[in-house]
Design a protein around this motif. Structure first.
Motif: not given
Length: 307
Positions: A76, A80, A86, A280
């Motif tokens: 994760y 990011i 993102t 996600f």
């Protein structure tokens, strides 16, 4: 006589107990079947979630099944820090929100007039609006049309072509026919209300179940789609999260850095990175669904019964 009555009562009680036992057995069988079907949906999702927070070594050794091993959030963190996923996530939320809003407006504007008997030629109009549900031009003519309309490689190619859904329109139309009494609208007409006033002040407030259901249909459909993104989008800035995930899975056997930008220091293996990416892009829908779940079954069933 008394003995015969007792025998009859015993027979009735025995028959009732057998019926109850059969009912209990059938309930158990139904619960087991539903439980197994639920597990077929939940276990794969849980397995992906567990892999996304397990260590690279444990996942590579195929030792992760239902519980995480050496819990870590490196995957994760990589997503990011990379920024591309993102950005795609934020862009996907924006596209989905605009698409859902416009889709609901178009669907309502089509379904409400077609639900009224006073609309002349509504059978012909309904037939014409239902044609796209069964027939399509194909990918090549569609691509040429979008090119002539200058929609290629723009955000709007993901929005305008799909905001009308014949299926959703039919469900909403049937809901209006089944649940909005004509007498209610006639009384509003007598009080001097216009069609738009009736729609916004009477019909839509009474149609929350179907509005919530179709909103979920539109949002989930747009969020999960990536085919049009594959055909009509070339810019990396305009790729939605699902298409980025598709590219990542397609390149599963390559180095992890090819799934993200080369500038990122990726510390996760492709398999762990894929699992984290799946989670996600799935979490937003999981967050939204509980808020519309109470309307979902009612809206779908009532809107699909009467044609």
């Amino acid at each position: 006589m008394a003995g015969k009555r007792k025998d009859k009562e015993n027979d009735i009680s025995a028959g009732g107990s057998r019926a109850i036992s059969k009912l209990h057995i059938s309930d158990v069988v139904i619960v087991l079947i539903i439980g197994i079907l639920s597990l077929t949906c939940l276990l794969p999702f849980w397995h992906v979630a567990v892999k996304s927070i397990s260590s690279n070594a444990a996942v590579a050794a195929k030792s992760v099944y239902l519980w995480p091993i050496d819990v870590t959030l490196d995957a994760y963190r990589s997503i990011i820090e990379d920024g591309s996923m993102t950005h795609s996530m934020i862009y996907s939320v924006e596209v989905t929100a605009i698409f859902t809003l416009l889709g609901m407006i178009v669907c309502t504007c089509a379904a409400y007039p077609l639900s009224k008997k006073r609309l002349k030629g509504r059978a012909v109009i309904t037939f014409l609006l239902m044609v796209p549900m069964y027939f399509g031009a194909g990918n090549l003519p569609t691509y040429l049309l979008y090119s002539d309309l200058h929609l290629l490689n723009t955000m709007w190619v993901l929005i305008w072509p799909l905001i009308y859904s014949a299926y959703n329109m039919l469900i909403m139309k049937n809901y209006f026919i089944s649940n909005i009494p004509d007498e209610l609208e006639e009384s509003a007409f007598l009080d001097g209300a216009s069609n738009l006033q009736i729609l916004f002040k009477i019909v839509l407030p009474l149609s929350k179940p179907i509005l919530a259901t179709l909103t979920l249909f539109y949002a989930v459909g747009r969020w999960n789609a990536y085919g049009d993104n594959m055909y009509y989008i070339r810019s990396n800035e305009l790729k939605m999260a699902q298409y980025k995930l598709y590219e990542m899975i397609l390149n599963a056997q390559e180095a992890a850095s090819t799934a993200l930008t080369e500038a990122t220091n990726v510390t996760s293996t492709p398999e762990v990175l894929q699992a984290a990416s799946v989670m996600f892009v799935t979490i937003p829908i999981i967050i939204i669904y509980p808020f519309v779940q109470k309307y979902f079954v009612k809206g779908t069933m009532v809107g699909a019964v009467k044609g």
